[in-house]
Design a protein around this motif. Structure first.
Motif, PDB file in Angstrom:
ATOM      1  N   LEU A 124       0.849  -1.201   0.000  1.00  0.00           N
ATOM      2  CA  LEU A 124       0.000   0.000   0.000  1.00  0.00           C
ATOM      3  C   LEU A 124       0.882   1.248   0.000  1.00  0.00           C
ATOM      4  N   LEU A 125       1.890   1.229   0.880  1.00  0.00           N
ATOM      5  CA  LEU A 125       2.727   2.418   1.040  1.00  0.00           C
ATOM      6  C   LEU A 125       4.199   2.100   0.844  1.00  0.00           C
ATOM      7  N   ASP A 126       4.907   3.069   0.321  1.00  0.00           N
ATOM      8  CA  ASP A 126       6.350   2.931   0.118  1.00  0.00           C
ATOM      9  C   ASP A 126       7.014   4.173   0.686  1.00  0.00           C
ATOM     10  N   LYS A 127       7.935   3.925   1.629  1.00  0.00           N
ATOM     11  CA  LYS A 127       8.649   5.028   2.279  1.00  0.00           C
ATOM     12  C   LYS A 127      10.127   4.886   1.904  1.00  0.00           C
ATOM     13  N   PRO A 128      10.502   5.334   0.708  1.00  0.00           N
ATOM     14  CA  PRO A 128      11.857   5.035   0.196  1.00  0.00           C
ATOM     15  C   PRO A 128      12.986   5.652   1.027  1.00  0.00           C
ATOM     16  N   ALA A 129      12.682   6.693   1.771  1.00  0.00           N
ATOM     17  CA  ALA A 129      13.722   7.397   2.530  1.00  0.00           C
ATOM     18  C   ALA A 129      14.462   6.519   3.537  1.00  0.00           C
ATOM     19  N   ARG A 130      13.796   5.481   4.023  1.00  0.00           N
ATOM     20  CA  ARG A 130      14.411   4.688   5.092  1.00  0.00           C
ATOM     21  C   ARG A 130      14.922   3.320   4.640  1.00  0.00           C
ATOM     22  N   ARG A 131      15.008   3.118   3.335  1.00  0.00           N
ATOM     23  CA  ARG A 131      15.374   1.814   2.793  1.00  0.00           C
ATOM     24  C   ARG A 131      16.797   1.416   3.172  1.00  0.00           C
ATOM     25  N   VAL A 132      16.977   0.210   3.691  1.00  0.00           N
ATOM     26  CA  VAL A 132      18.326  -0.327   3.894  1.00  0.00           C
ATOM     27  C   VAL A 132      18.583  -1.565   3.025  1.00  0.00           C
ATOM     28  N   ARG A 133      17.484  -2.190   2.527  1.00  0.00           N
ATOM     29  CA  ARG A 133      17.626  -3.305   1.588  1.00  0.00           C
ATOM     30  C   ARG A 133      17.278  -2.805   0.193  1.00  0.00           C
ATOM     31  N   LYS A 134      17.990  -3.351  -0.785  1.00  0.00           N
ATOM     32  CA  LYS A 134      17.736  -2.927  -2.155  1.00  0.00           C
ATOM     33  C   LYS A 134      16.514  -3.682  -2.676  1.00  0.00           C
ATOM     34  N   ILE A 135      15.358  -3.117  -2.441  1.00  0.00           N
ATOM     35  CA  ILE A 135      14.133  -3.778  -2.907  1.00  0.00           C
ATOM     36  C   ILE A 135      13.085  -2.734  -3.275  1.00  0.00           C
ATOM     37  N   GLN A 136      12.380  -3.018  -4.362  1.00  0.00           N
ATOM     38  CA  GLN A 136      11.263  -2.178  -4.784  1.00  0.00           C
ATOM     39  C   GLN A 136      10.066  -3.088  -4.922  1.00  0.00           C
ATOM     40  N   ALA A 137       8.883  -2.563  -4.702  1.00  0.00           N
ATOM     41  CA  ALA A 137       7.688  -3.388  -4.891  1.00  0.00           C
ATOM     42  C   ALA A 137       7.211  -3.223  -6.335  1.00  0.00           C
ATOM     43  N   ASP A 138       6.593  -4.275  -6.879  1.00  0.00           N
ATOM     44  CA  ASP A 138       6.083  -4.197  -8.243  1.00  0.00           C
ATOM     45  C   ASP A 138       4.841  -3.311  -8.330  1.00  0.00           C
ATOM     46  N   TYR A 139       4.034  -3.332  -7.275  1.00  0.00           N
ATOM     47  CA  TYR A 139       2.833  -2.487  -7.233  1.00  0.00           C
ATOM     48  C   TYR A 139       2.861  -1.679  -5.948  1.00  0.00           C
ATOM     49  N   VAL A 140       2.759  -0.367  -6.103  1.00  0.00           N
ATOM     50  CA  VAL A 140       2.805   0.531  -4.938  1.00  0.00           C
ATOM     51  C   VAL A 140       1.565   1.411  -4.956  1.00  0.00           C
ATOM     52  N   GLY A 141       0.858   1.439  -3.843  1.00  0.00           N
ATOM     53  CA  GLY A 141      -0.303   2.321  -3.736  1.00  0.00           C
ATOM     54  C   GLY A 141       0.137   3.780  -3.718  1.00  0.00           C
ATOM     55  N   PHE A 142       0.916   4.133  -2.717  1.00  0.00           N
ATOM     56  CA  PHE A 142       1.380   5.513  -2.568  1.00  0.00           C
ATOM     57  C   PHE A 142       2.813   5.544  -2.060  1.00  0.00           C
ATOM     58  N   GLN A 143       3.582   6.447  -2.644  1.00  0.00           N
ATOM     59  CA  GLN A 143       4.897   6.731  -2.093  1.00  0.00           C
ATOM     60  C   GLN A 143       4.725   7.857  -1.075  1.00  0.00           C
ATOM     61  N   ILE A 144       5.264   7.663   0.112  1.00  0.00           N
ATOM     62  CA  ILE A 144       5.044   8.675   1.152  1.00  0.00           C
ATOM     63  C   ILE A 144       6.371   9.187   1.718  1.00  0.00           C
ATOM     64  N   PRO A 145       6.361  10.403   2.263  1.00  0.00           N
ATOM     65  CA  PRO A 145       7.567  10.925   2.904  1.00  0.00           C
ATOM     66  C   PRO A 145       7.829  10.219   4.240  1.00  0.00           C
ATOM     67  N   ASP A 146       8.955  10.515   4.825  1.00  0.00           N
ATOM     68  CA  ASP A 146       9.395   9.816   6.031  1.00  0.00           C
ATOM     69  C   ASP A 146       8.669  10.274   7.300  1.00  0.00           C
ATOM     70  N   HIS A 147       7.436   9.782   7.445  1.00  0.00           N
ATOM     71  CA  HIS A 147       6.664  10.015   8.668  1.00  0.00           C
ATOM     72  C   HIS A 147       6.211   8.671   9.170  1.00  0.00           C
ATOM     73  N   PHE A 148       6.009   8.558  10.478  1.00  0.00           N
ATOM     74  CA  PHE A 148       5.403   7.333  10.983  1.00  0.00           C
ATOM     75  C   PHE A 148       3.894   7.458  10.827  1.00  0.00           C
ATOM     76  N   VAL A 149       3.322   6.559  10.039  1.00  0.00           N
ATOM     77  CA  VAL A 149       1.893   6.662   9.731  1.00  0.00           C
ATOM     78  C   VAL A 149       1.109   5.498  10.339  1.00  0.00           C
ATOM     79  N   VAL A 150      -0.148   5.766  10.598  1.00  0.00           N
ATOM     80  CA  VAL A 150      -1.041   4.733  11.146  1.00  0.00           C
ATOM     81  C   VAL A 150      -2.377   4.804  10.420  1.00  0.00           C
ATOM     82  N   GLY A 151      -3.155   3.742  10.603  1.00  0.00           N
ATOM     83  CA  GLY A 151      -4.502   3.701  10.031  1.00  0.00           C
ATOM     84  C   GLY A 151      -4.565   2.838   8.790  1.00  0.00           C
ATOM     85  N   TYR A 152      -5.784   2.487   8.387  1.00  0.00           N
ATOM     86  CA  TYR A 152      -6.027   1.609   7.248  1.00  0.00           C
ATOM     87  C   TYR A 152      -5.140   0.351   7.364  1.00  0.00           C
TER      88      TYR A 152
END
Ligand code: IMP
Ligand code: MG
Length: 193
Positions: free
Chosen positions: A139-167
């Motif tokens: 659902l969400l991709d927070k690329p700013a904090r990535r330590v493993r080289k991995i991308q998802a094939d389908y991403v709902g939303f790319q989001i900035p580096d905040h801790f998010v909750v809900g849904y």
């Protein structure tokens, strides 16, 4: 798709704990539908095994599979990073896969791709079971904090580096039931408001 900041008032009930709404409910609904259509096109009528990571995927998964125009079977894996809080620590499997994925088309679903440790770990484990095809969806991709080289094939939303909750996303198992994705107030400023 990048999540856009728009001013949506946080419902009064949650105002003390939620700083702001990052992705409102209607925007999530629209995006989930379009991701489901994309997946449907890519797998073109083949039977899927959808493997969802517990517990954060529950809401996203329920909406996604309802819009997936494909025959599918559902299974779950449980992965937990030790301890409560916003840091991801050591990973332990709390529930193992039950369906046989050998030779199958598999869609691995998680709530959020953050450091990438969870998704890369589960993905590697599934690959060892020799699926015909394995795609990842978050659902969400927070690329700013990535330590493993991995991308998802389908991403709902790319989001900035905040801790998010809900849904589906939690802090210490709370807030999963919020219908929107919101930014959690830090414990420091929640006492101040
Ligand atoms: P990763 O292993 O660091 O990529 O993190 C993946 C897991 O950490 C997710 O499945 C979530 O359970 C949790 N997580 C990471 N970022 C957030 C967040 O902003 N809110 C809630 N949970 C998060
Ligand atoms: Mg979590």
């Amino acid at each position: 798709m990048k999540a856009k900041f728009k001013k949506n008032p946080v419902p009064a009930r949650w105002r003390q704990e939620i700083h702001s709404i990052l992705i409102p409910e209607p925007q999530i609904a629209r995006r989930v539908k379009s991701v489901a259509r994309e997946i449907g096109r890519d797998f073109r009528g083949r039977e899927l095994v959808v493997v969802a990571v517990l517990n954060g995927t529950v809401l996203f998964l329920a909406d996604l599979v309802r819009h997936l125009n494909l025959p599918l079977r559902l299974d779950f894996v449980g992965v937990s990073s030790y301890g409560a809080g916003t840091k991801s620590g050591k990973l332990v499997f709390t529930k193992e896969l039950r369906l046989d994925v050998r030779g199958r088309d598999v869609l691995l679903v998680d709530d959020i791709l953050d450091t990438g440790k969870t998704l890369s770990r589960v993905r590697a484990k599934l690959l060892r079971l020799k699926p015909r095809r394995l795609k990842t969806c978050v659902l969400l991709d927070k690329p700013a904090r990535r330590v493993r080289k991995i991308q998802a094939d389908y991403v709902g939303f790319q989001i900035p580096d905040h801790f998010v909750v809900g849904y589906g996303l939690d802090f210490d198992e709370r807030y999963r039931n919020l219908p929107f994705v919101g930014i959690l107030r830090s414990p420091l400023d929640s006492t101040a408001s």
